[in-house]
Design an enzyme around this catalytic site. Structure first.
Site, PDB file in Angstrom:
ATOM      1  CB  CYS A  90      -1.116  -4.809  -1.126  1.00 55.64           C
ATOM      2  SG  CYS A  90       0.451  -4.552  -2.112  1.00 55.64           S
ATOM      3  CG  LEU A  91       3.504  -5.056   4.504  1.00 54.86           C
ATOM      4  CD1 LEU A  91       3.608  -3.452   4.741  1.00 54.86           C
ATOM      5  CD2 LEU A  91       3.303  -5.404   5.990  1.00 54.86           C
TER       6      LEU A  91
END
Length: 158
Positions: A90-91
Site C-alpha cells: 500500500c503506497l
C-alpha cells in the site's frame, strides 16, 4: 518499440545505471520489459537493518498512464505490506487515482525504501501491524527483527 516500451526502457536504464540507494534492479526475463526484480537493502538506521528484500515490479501495458504494481516476495512485518503471501504494498502514489504519468519508478523505489524508515501507520493494509506499531513499538521492533532474521537475511533474499 511502443512509446510505453521506450519509456520503460529509459527508466530501466536509469534504475540500473544510477539506482536508488540500496536498490538493485533487473528484468525478470530478458525479453519482457514489464516484469522487474528489485532487491532492496534496508537502511542501516532502520529497524529493518540487515534485511535484504526481494520485490517484484509489474508494469501495466498502458504504463505510464497506469501505476506499476509492487509486491514483496520476501516476507516482511510492515503495516503497509500484506501478510497473505502476496506481499502487496500500500503506497499512496501507486493508487490509480493518485498516480500521475510524470511519476518515475526510481521515485517509487526511493519511497518504498523510505517506508522502511517510517511506515505509514495512518494508511495500513495490515491494521494489526499498524496497531502494534502505535501501541507497543518495542514489540513491533522485536517482531520486525525476528522476521528480518528469519526471512530477509542475504542468503534468503537472492
Amino acid at each position: 518499440m511502443s512509446n510505453a516500451g521506450k519509456r520503460i526502457g529509459k527508466e530501466l536504464n536509469e534504475c540500473t545505471t544510477d539506482p536508488p540507494a540500496g536498490c538493485k534492479v533487473s528484468l525478470k526475463h530478458e525479453d519482457n520489459l514489464h516484469e522487474w526484480d528489485v532487491y532492496l537493502e534496508a537502511p542501516s538506521n532502520s529497524v529493518y537493518a540487515g534485511g535484504h528484500f526481494h520485490l517484484t515490479l509489474s508494469l501495466p501495458k498502458d504504463y505510464p498512464f497506469k501505476p506499476p504494481v509492487l509486491s514483496f516476495v520476501t516476507k516482511i512485518w510492515h503495516p503497509n505490506v500484506t501478510n497473505d503471501g502476496k506481499g502487496s504494498m500500500c503506497l499512496g502514489m501507486l493508487r490509480p487515482d493518485a498516480w500521475k504519468p510524470p511519476n518515475k519508478i526510481k521515485a517509487v523505489l526511493e519511497m518504498v525504501r523510505h517506508l522502511l524508515l517510517e511506515p505509514n501507520v495512518e494508511d495500513p493494509v495490515e491494521a494489526q501491524v499498524a496497531d502494534q506499531y502505535k501501541r507497543d513499538k518495542p514489540a513491533f521492533d522485536k517482531q520486525v527483527k525476528e522476521w528480518v532474521r528469519k526471512y530477509a537475511q542475504k542468503k534468503g533474499a537472492e
